[in-house]
Design a protein around this motif. Structure first.
Motif, PDB file in Angstrom:
ATOM      1  N   PHE A   1       0.823  -1.206   0.000  1.00 41.23           N
ATOM      2  CA  PHE A   1       0.000   0.000   0.000  1.00 41.23           C
ATOM      3  C   PHE A   1       0.866   1.268   0.000  1.00 41.23           C
ATOM      4  O   PHE A   1       0.483   2.289  -0.580  1.00 41.23           O
ATOM      5  N   THR A   2       2.026   1.194   0.610  1.00 45.70           N
ATOM      6  CA  THR A   2       2.982   2.292   0.480  1.00 45.70           C
ATOM      7  C   THR A   2       3.449   2.388  -0.967  1.00 45.70           C
ATOM      8  O   THR A   2       3.573   3.484  -1.535  1.00 45.70           O
ATOM      9  N   GLU A   3       3.694   1.233  -1.569  1.00 41.81           N
ATOM     10  CA  GLU A   3       4.096   1.158  -2.975  1.00 41.81           C
ATOM     11  C   GLU A   3       3.035   1.796  -3.872  1.00 41.81           C
ATOM     12  O   GLU A   3       3.352   2.555  -4.802  1.00 41.81           O
ATOM     13  N   ALA A   4       1.761   1.510  -3.584  1.00 45.40           N
ATOM     14  CA  ALA A   4       0.675   2.083  -4.381  1.00 45.40           C
ATOM     15  C   ALA A   4       0.628   3.602  -4.230  1.00 45.40           C
ATOM     16  O   ALA A   4       0.491   4.339  -5.213  1.00 45.40           O
ATOM     17  N   GLU A   5       0.739   4.101  -2.988  1.00 49.63           N
ATOM     18  CA  GLU A   5       0.747   5.545  -2.765  1.00 49.63           C
ATOM     19  C   GLU A   5       1.911   6.221  -3.490  1.00 49.63           C
ATOM     20  O   GLU A   5       1.772   7.324  -4.038  1.00 49.63           O
ATOM     21  N   ASN A   6       3.036   5.545  -3.528  1.00 48.52           N
ATOM     22  CA  ASN A   6       4.231   6.140  -4.125  1.00 48.52           C
ATOM     23  C   ASN A   6       4.124   6.308  -5.640  1.00 48.52           C
ATOM     24  O   ASN A   6       4.962   7.000  -6.237  1.00 48.52           O
ATOM     25  N   ARG A   7       3.106   5.718  -6.245  1.00 53.57           N
ATOM     26  CA  ARG A   7       2.879   5.957  -7.670  1.00 53.57           C
ATOM     27  C   ARG A   7       2.653   7.446  -7.940  1.00 53.57           C
ATOM     28  O   ARG A   7       3.048   7.972  -8.982  1.00 53.57           O
ATOM     29  N   LEU A   8       2.001   8.141  -6.999  1.00 52.65           N
ATOM     30  CA  LEU A   8       1.756   9.577  -7.154  1.00 52.65           C
ATOM     31  C   LEU A   8       3.067  10.341  -7.251  1.00 52.65           C
ATOM     32  O   LEU A   8       3.260  11.179  -8.145  1.00 52.65           O
ATOM     33  N   TYR A   9       3.992  10.062  -6.348  1.00 56.15           N
ATOM     34  CA  TYR A   9       5.242  10.814  -6.303  1.00 56.15           C
ATOM     35  C   TYR A   9       6.154  10.465  -7.479  1.00 56.15           C
ATOM     36  O   TYR A   9       6.885  11.334  -7.981  1.00 56.15           O
ATOM     37  N   ALA A  10       6.066   9.229  -7.934  1.00 55.08           N
ATOM     38  CA  ALA A  10       6.825   8.843  -9.129  1.00 55.08           C
ATOM     39  C   ALA A  10       6.292   9.579 -10.354  1.00 55.08           C
ATOM     40  O   ALA A  10       7.065   9.999 -11.227  1.00 55.08           O
ATOM     41  N   ALA A  11       4.977   9.740 -10.426  1.00 56.88           N
ATOM     42  CA  ALA A  11       4.373  10.470 -11.550  1.00 56.88           C
ATOM     43  C   ALA A  11       4.781  11.940 -11.524  1.00 56.88           C
ATOM     44  O   ALA A  11       5.093  12.535 -12.566  1.00 56.88           O
ATOM     45  N   ILE A  12       4.784  12.535 -10.338  1.00 56.81           N
ATOM     46  CA  ILE A  12       5.212  13.934 -10.212  1.00 56.81           C
ATOM     47  C   ILE A  12       6.660  14.075 -10.676  1.00 56.81           C
ATOM     48  O   ILE A  12       6.999  14.971 -11.456  1.00 56.81           O
TER      49      ILE A  12
END
Length: 371
Positions: free
Chosen positions: A345-356
């Motif tokens: 779930f941390t991995e899923a949230e981190n998709r946002l920051y990778a996109a930014i």
């Protein structure tokens, strides 16, 4: 995660790219790789090399150098730190103000769509979702014409396609950066996410070991290249009928040679997990492969990630688990998936920051980042 969407341009037949593909389109890269002495440069093996005056695209992790990839991870870290604190990085505030990012998706998506739209909005831009039913994607207009028209009106194209050749063709005629949000061969946004997630547990990941237990697919291919660039050892266990394509394996090993890490393959899960700090897997049955489910479940027998597998194989005592979602119980037990070991779930949230980070690097900074 969506693995095998309907072709973005179903009526387009790019025979020059199709000839290399087999029945299982995820198995073979959509282009040949001619091996040469390894150098720490962007390979551009997944698409056309950037022109001197044209935009720079992100179709695979192979398209960036090791310092550039590390810079993407660092940008993601800074974005997360700021957003978690309820702030915006001053230098990034409204950097996409007045600019539109076209999101050309061939199928529905959860994490990729939400993270991309949120990332564009965070930078002050306007995300425009364009699905199969929204515009004439390959129906009454050629891919070349569609690319030229859309790229003349937006600042970036984020495309989620089936065949990698589709996004390669799109990038060849686009006047703006094209970012691969998933194709049958590569998934660079997920790779940035995964390495970022790993560095949160292991601040200096060089020398650690990741075990991949499961299918040979697009997520694995870009993760393998990323591990090579970051000095992370990777041991891959897949069923013998689903080996990693030699060309893709060579890309990862070229990067690993320069960083001093290793990329190993086996068909025994216990061998892969020996000494592993992280055990990762992904879906066994991709969208479009539902008719093969019974056969594939039989072929993947013994590949379920569990505490028992980790113990039998001798994984590191504090090993962690990763999965980019969506997950099925046959891939990993509930005991592991919902345990403190799980980073999903941390991995899923981190998709946002990778996109930014990716939008900043390729759109705001126009591909000039990371040294």
């Amino acid at each position: 995660m969506l693995r095998h969407p309907t072709p973005l341009f179903p009526n387009m037949a790019f025979s020059i790219f199709r000839t290399a593909q087999r029945t299982h389109s995820f198995r073979v890269p959509a282009r040949s790789i001619f091996c040469s002495p390894a150098t720490d440069t962007a390979g551009y093996g997944s698409g056309p090399p950037p022109s001197r005056f044209g935009p720079r695209h992100f179709l695979s992790v192979d398209d960036v150098t090791s310092p550039e990839f590390e810079h993407l991870v660092d940008l993601a870290k800074k974005a997360k730190r700021a957003i978690r604190a309820g702030q915006t990085i001053p230098s990034l505030k409204d950097t996409l103000a007045g600019r539109t990012v076209a999101m050309m998706f061939s199928k529905r998506s959860t994490r990729t769509r939400v993270s991309t739209e949120a990332a564009v909005a965070h930078l002050g831009g306007h995300p425009m979702f364009l699905g199969m039913d929204d515009i004439q994607l390959g129906v009454n207009e050629s891919l070349l014409d569609t690319s030229k028209v859309i790229s003349s009106m937006v600042s970036c194209v984020v495309a989620r396609v089936a065949c990698h050749s589709d996004i390669v063709q799109l990038s060849k005629t686009s006047a703006v950066p094209v970012i691969n949000a998933l194709s049958d061969t590569f998934h660079p946004l997920q790779a940035v996410t995964d390495i970022f997630t790993i560095t949160e547990c292991f601040p200096d990941p060089k020398g650690i070991k990741i075990a991949w237990v499961g299918d040979a697919n697009n997520v694995l291919y870009d993760l393998a290249i990323a591990c090579g660039k970051c000095g992370i050892n990777l041991s891959i266990a897949t069923p013998s009928v689903y080996p990693v394509p030699p060309d893709t394996l060579q890309l990862a090993r070229n990067a690993a040679y320069l960083s001093g890490s290793s990329i190993e393959t086996t068909h025994e899960p216990e061998t892969a997990v020996k000494g592993a700090h992280i055990i990762a897997t992904d879906t066994w049955v991709s969208m479009g492969q539902e008719s093969e489910k019974a056969l594939r479940l039989k072929q993947f027998s013994g590949f379920q990630v569990s505490s028992n597998l980790a113990k039998r194989g001798g994984a590191n005592g504090d090993w962690k688990f990763m999965h980019c979602l969506p997950r099925k119980p046959e891939e990993v037990t509930d005991e592991v998936f919902y345990s403190p070991r799980s980073l999903v779930f941390t991995e899923a949230e981190n998709r946002l920051y990778a996109a930014i980070a990716t939008l900043v690097a390729f759109v705001v900074k126009r591909g000039k980042f990371g040294g």
